[in-house]
Design a protein around this motif. Structure first.
Motif, PDB file in Angstrom:
ATOM      1  N   GLY A 255       0.803  -1.218   0.000  1.00  0.00           N
ATOM      2  CA  GLY A 255       0.000   0.000   0.000  1.00  0.00           C
ATOM      3  C   GLY A 255       0.834   1.265   0.000  1.00  0.00           C
ATOM      4  N   GLY A 256       2.123   1.158   0.265  1.00  0.00           N
ATOM      5  CA  GLY A 256       2.985   2.333   0.346  1.00  0.00           C
ATOM      6  C   GLY A 256       3.094   3.100  -0.967  1.00  0.00           C
ATOM      7  N   PRO A 257       3.453   2.438  -2.087  1.00  0.00           N
ATOM      8  CA  PRO A 257       3.508   3.166  -3.359  1.00  0.00           C
ATOM      9  C   PRO A 257       2.165   3.770  -3.763  1.00  0.00           C
ATOM     10  N   LEU A 258       1.059   3.071  -3.457  1.00  0.00           N
ATOM     11  CA  LEU A 258      -0.257   3.644  -3.749  1.00  0.00           C
ATOM     12  C   LEU A 258      -0.475   4.917  -2.943  1.00  0.00           C
ATOM     13  N   LEU A 259      -0.090   4.883  -1.676  1.00  0.00           N
ATOM     14  CA  LEU A 259      -0.226   6.073  -0.846  1.00  0.00           C
ATOM     15  C   LEU A 259       0.617   7.215  -1.405  1.00  0.00           C
ATOM     16  N   LEU A 260       1.852   6.921  -1.795  1.00  0.00           N
ATOM     17  CA  LEU A 260       2.712   7.958  -2.356  1.00  0.00           C
ATOM     18  C   LEU A 260       2.145   8.483  -3.670  1.00  0.00           C
ATOM     19  N   MET A 261       1.593   7.591  -4.483  1.00  0.00           N
ATOM     20  CA  MET A 261       0.964   8.002  -5.735  1.00  0.00           C
ATOM     21  C   MET A 261      -0.160   8.998  -5.478  1.00  0.00           C
ATOM     22  N   LEU A 262      -0.949   8.731  -4.466  1.00  0.00           N
ATOM     23  CA  LEU A 262      -2.106   9.578  -4.193  1.00  0.00           C
ATOM     24  C   LEU A 262      -1.722  10.838  -3.430  1.00  0.00           C
ATOM     25  N   ILE A 263      -0.603  10.820  -2.718  1.00  0.00           N
ATOM     26  CA  ILE A 263      -0.080  12.064  -2.158  1.00  0.00           C
ATOM     27  C   ILE A 263       0.382  12.980  -3.299  1.00  0.00           C
ATOM     28  N   ALA A 264       1.072  12.391  -4.281  1.00  0.00           N
ATOM     29  CA  ALA A 264       1.460  13.173  -5.460  1.00  0.00           C
ATOM     30  C   ALA A 264       0.222  13.685  -6.189  1.00  0.00           C
ATOM     31  N   LEU A 295       1.489   7.131 -19.308  1.00  0.00           N
ATOM     32  CA  LEU A 295       2.285   6.405 -18.313  1.00  0.00           C
ATOM     33  C   LEU A 295       1.646   5.112 -17.817  1.00  0.00           C
ATOM     34  N   MET A 296       0.401   4.846 -18.215  1.00  0.00           N
ATOM     35  CA  MET A 296      -0.345   3.738 -17.616  1.00  0.00           C
ATOM     36  C   MET A 296       0.377   2.395 -17.719  1.00  0.00           C
ATOM     37  N   LEU A 297       0.873   2.065 -18.915  1.00  0.00           N
ATOM     38  CA  LEU A 297       1.494   0.748 -19.105  1.00  0.00           C
ATOM     39  C   LEU A 297       2.826   0.608 -18.375  1.00  0.00           C
ATOM     40  N   GLY A 298       3.355   1.701 -17.869  1.00  0.00           N
ATOM     41  CA  GLY A 298       4.611   1.618 -17.141  1.00  0.00           C
ATOM     42  C   GLY A 298       4.537   0.720 -15.917  1.00  0.00           C
ATOM     43  N   PHE A 299       3.354   0.619 -15.321  1.00  0.00           N
ATOM     44  CA  PHE A 299       3.236  -0.188 -14.107  1.00  0.00           C
ATOM     45  C   PHE A 299       3.575  -1.654 -14.346  1.00  0.00           C
ATOM     46  N   VAL A 300       3.201  -2.207 -15.502  1.00  0.00           N
ATOM     47  CA  VAL A 300       3.443  -3.631 -15.731  1.00  0.00           C
ATOM     48  C   VAL A 300       4.864  -3.900 -16.223  1.00  0.00           C
ATOM     49  N   MET A 301       5.657  -2.869 -16.373  1.00  0.00           N
ATOM     50  CA  MET A 301       7.056  -3.035 -16.779  1.00  0.00           C
ATOM     51  C   MET A 301       8.010  -2.990 -15.594  1.00  0.00           C
ATOM     52  N   ILE A 302       7.482  -2.799 -14.402  1.00  0.00           N
ATOM     53  CA  ILE A 302       8.307  -2.675 -13.200  1.00  0.00           C
ATOM     54  C   ILE A 302       8.433  -4.040 -12.537  1.00  0.00           C
ATOM     55  N   ASP A 303       9.625  -4.364 -12.067  1.00  0.00           N
ATOM     56  CA  ASP A 303       9.841  -5.696 -11.491  1.00  0.00           C
ATOM     57  C   ASP A 303      10.382  -5.656 -10.067  1.00  0.00           C
ATOM     58  N   SER A 304      10.257  -4.508  -9.401  1.00  0.00           N
ATOM     59  CA  SER A 304      10.751  -4.428  -8.028  1.00  0.00           C
ATOM     60  C   SER A 304       9.915  -3.435  -7.238  1.00  0.00           C
ATOM     61  N   LEU A 305       9.892  -3.608  -5.915  1.00  0.00           N
ATOM     62  CA  LEU A 305       9.172  -2.678  -5.058  1.00  0.00           C
ATOM     63  C   LEU A 305       9.763  -1.271  -5.162  1.00  0.00           C
ATOM     64  N   THR A 306      11.079  -1.189  -5.266  1.00  0.00           N
ATOM     65  CA  THR A 306      11.731   0.119  -5.403  1.00  0.00           C
ATOM     66  C   THR A 306      11.257   0.839  -6.657  1.00  0.00           C
ATOM     67  N   GLY A 307      11.111   0.090  -7.750  1.00  0.00           N
ATOM     68  CA  GLY A 307      10.627   0.688  -8.983  1.00  0.00           C
ATOM     69  C   GLY A 307       9.236   1.270  -8.829  1.00  0.00           C
ATOM     70  N   PHE A 308       8.363   0.569  -8.123  1.00  0.00           N
ATOM     71  CA  PHE A 308       7.012   1.098  -7.878  1.00  0.00           C
ATOM     72  C   PHE A 308       7.061   2.373  -7.044  1.00  0.00           C
ATOM     73  N   TRP A 309       7.942   2.421  -6.064  1.00  0.00           N
ATOM     74  CA  TRP A 309       8.076   3.626  -5.240  1.00  0.00           C
ATOM     75  C   TRP A 309       8.468   4.834  -6.089  1.00  0.00           C
ATOM     76  N   TRP A 310       9.338   4.647  -7.078  1.00  0.00           N
ATOM     77  CA  TRP A 310       9.773   5.759  -7.927  1.00  0.00           C
ATOM     78  C   TRP A 310       8.713   6.149  -8.949  1.00  0.00           C
ATOM     79  N   PHE A 311       8.082   5.164  -9.564  1.00  0.00           N
ATOM     80  CA  PHE A 311       7.184   5.446 -10.690  1.00  0.00           C
ATOM     81  C   PHE A 311       5.822   5.959 -10.243  1.00  0.00           C
ATOM     82  N   ALA A 312       5.303   5.441  -9.137  1.00  0.00           N
ATOM     83  CA  ALA A 312       3.931   5.755  -8.721  1.00  0.00           C
ATOM     84  C   ALA A 312       3.678   7.258  -8.552  1.00  0.00           C
ATOM     85  N   PRO A 313       4.556   8.021  -7.888  1.00  0.00           N
ATOM     86  CA  PRO A 313       4.261   9.449  -7.745  1.00  0.00           C
ATOM     87  C   PRO A 313       4.342  10.232  -9.056  1.00  0.00           C
TER      88      PRO A 313
END
Length: 405
Positions: A255-264, A295-313
């Protein structure tokens, strides 16, 4: 009051109390209804043995309820006090969450969240947004952006908090705690949803010109466009957490990257609200839609939790501007006398899009075992929205040129 005195009279300071109270109210209520169930997907699957499409449909049916209820509640809000409507909606949501903690069959979840959406969500979105706009003669884009930013924060905070509540107490107690929290927050906030004084309402109306395009043309076009943009945005809202869980093997941390995405997205909603005041609501909406779709399809190209943290916001900033663009555009292109009704009607298609996007995400995951087509379909829906909004803008420009000559 003359037109000149109306234009020069100061706007009431209490309008900002309305804005920030509305932001809190929308954050708590809509954060729960729009995507708050995303943290409950896996726990309900595990507990009951349901497939993901069945569990995703709980949220989708609730969004259908918001769509239908928003039309009715918007109609009522043009005729009775928004405060009364909000109190009914808040009370309904509290009851729904308390009963959901005791539900044991899929149809019970469907029925409860349909009622919660129709009466609770329908009462606490379109009428509140229309009320916020009614307090402002100028700067309505920024005000609506701030109010909708509250919803964006709630859409991040509720799944994040729910995930930790579920880990600590189980999904049933999590529903109960959320219900208690709503009771002690939404009811007092609803009491603050006062109508603007008649002088303030007159000032707001005086600051608006007559719509250049007929509402009978604009409302259907906006509705179809909103169906596309909300189908797209629903996918990360409902399926980012389980996507991250599948890729990274984490639990509540997803839920962390989702939270950061929605803070952004909060920043995006405010930014695009101000941008709408500067360049016009439709152009601001187009920019935000293009950002989200690209940017939508970028989510399925990420393979790590760190990548989600960077891309989501990065995605979230543009995504956040889409709903602000929708809301301010509806305000600009519809007469004040039935703005709540118009907002409810257009947003009905938005909530239908949310329902479709969330459901198709689960269905294509069950069908393929992966999330690629879930996010690809969201990209296609966003592209359709962008084409329609661009067509509305070009038609409006042609009308303005015709008037100028």
């Amino acid at each position: 009051m003359s037109d000149a005195s109306t234009q020069t009279s100061p706007e009431p300071p209490f309008r900002w109390v309305i804005v920030f109270s509305a932001a809190l109210l929308l954050g708590i209520a809509m954060g729960t209804l729009v995507n708050g169930l995303s943290s409950f997907l896996v726990p309900l699957e595990t507990h009951f043995g349901w497939v993901r499409a069945e569990v995703s449909a709980i949220n989708s049916i609730g969004l259908v309820g918001i769509a239908l209820g928003g039309i009715v509640m918007g109609f009522l809000a043009d005729r009775i006090e928004t405060r009364t409507i909000c109190l009914v909606g808040a009370t309904t949501l509290v009851g729904v969450l308390m009963l959901a903690a005791r539900a044991s069959a899929l149809w019970q979840f469907y029925a409860l969240f349909f009622i919660g959406g129709a009466i609770g969500g329908g009462a606490l979105f379109a009428p509140v947004i229309a009320l916020v706009g009614g307090w402002f003669r100028t700067g309505a884009g920024l005000a609506i952006g701030i109010a909708s930013a509250g919803q964006g924060l709630g859409q991040g905070m509720v799944p994040f908090a729910s995930g930790h509540l579920i880990e600590a107490f189980g999904w049933q107690q999590a529903f109960t705690i959320l219900g208690i929290f709503m009771a002690v927050t939404l009811l007092p906030l609803s009491m603050l949803m006062r109508p603007p004084p008649k002088t303030a309402a007159a000032m707001a109306a005086a600051g608006e010109g007559a719509p250049l395009l007929s509402p009978w043309l604009v409302l259907p076009a906006l509705s179809i466009a909103v169906l596309g943009c909300c189908t797209g945005m629903a996918v990360p809202l409902m399926h980012l957490v389980p996507l991250i869980q599948g890729v990274s093997g984490v639990g509540a941390e997803a839920g962390g990257p989702l939270l950061l995405m929605l803070i952004a997205a909060i920043c995006g909603r405010v930014f695009f609200g101000k941008l709408a005041d500067m360049i016009g609501p439709i152009r601001a909406w187009m920019v935000a839609t293009a950002w989200q779709t690209a940017l939508m399809l970028g989510f399925v190209m990420i393979d790590s939790l760190t990548g989600f943290w960077w891309f989501a916001p990065i995605y979230g900033f543009g995504y956040g501007g889409v709903m602000t663009g929708v809301l301010v555009t509806v305000r600009e292109m519809t007469p004040a006398a039935y703005r709540a009704s118009a907002t409810g009607f257009v947003l009905a298609f938005g909530w239908m899009g949310h329902a479709l996007g969330g459901w198709q995400g689960g269905w294509f995951f069950d069908l393929t075992g992966a999330y690629f087509w879930t996010y690809a379909n969201a990209t296609i829906a966003g592209g359709i929205n962008l084409v329609i909004v661009a067509a509305i803008w070009m038609t409006l420009q042609n009308r303005r040129r015709a008037q100028a000559t």
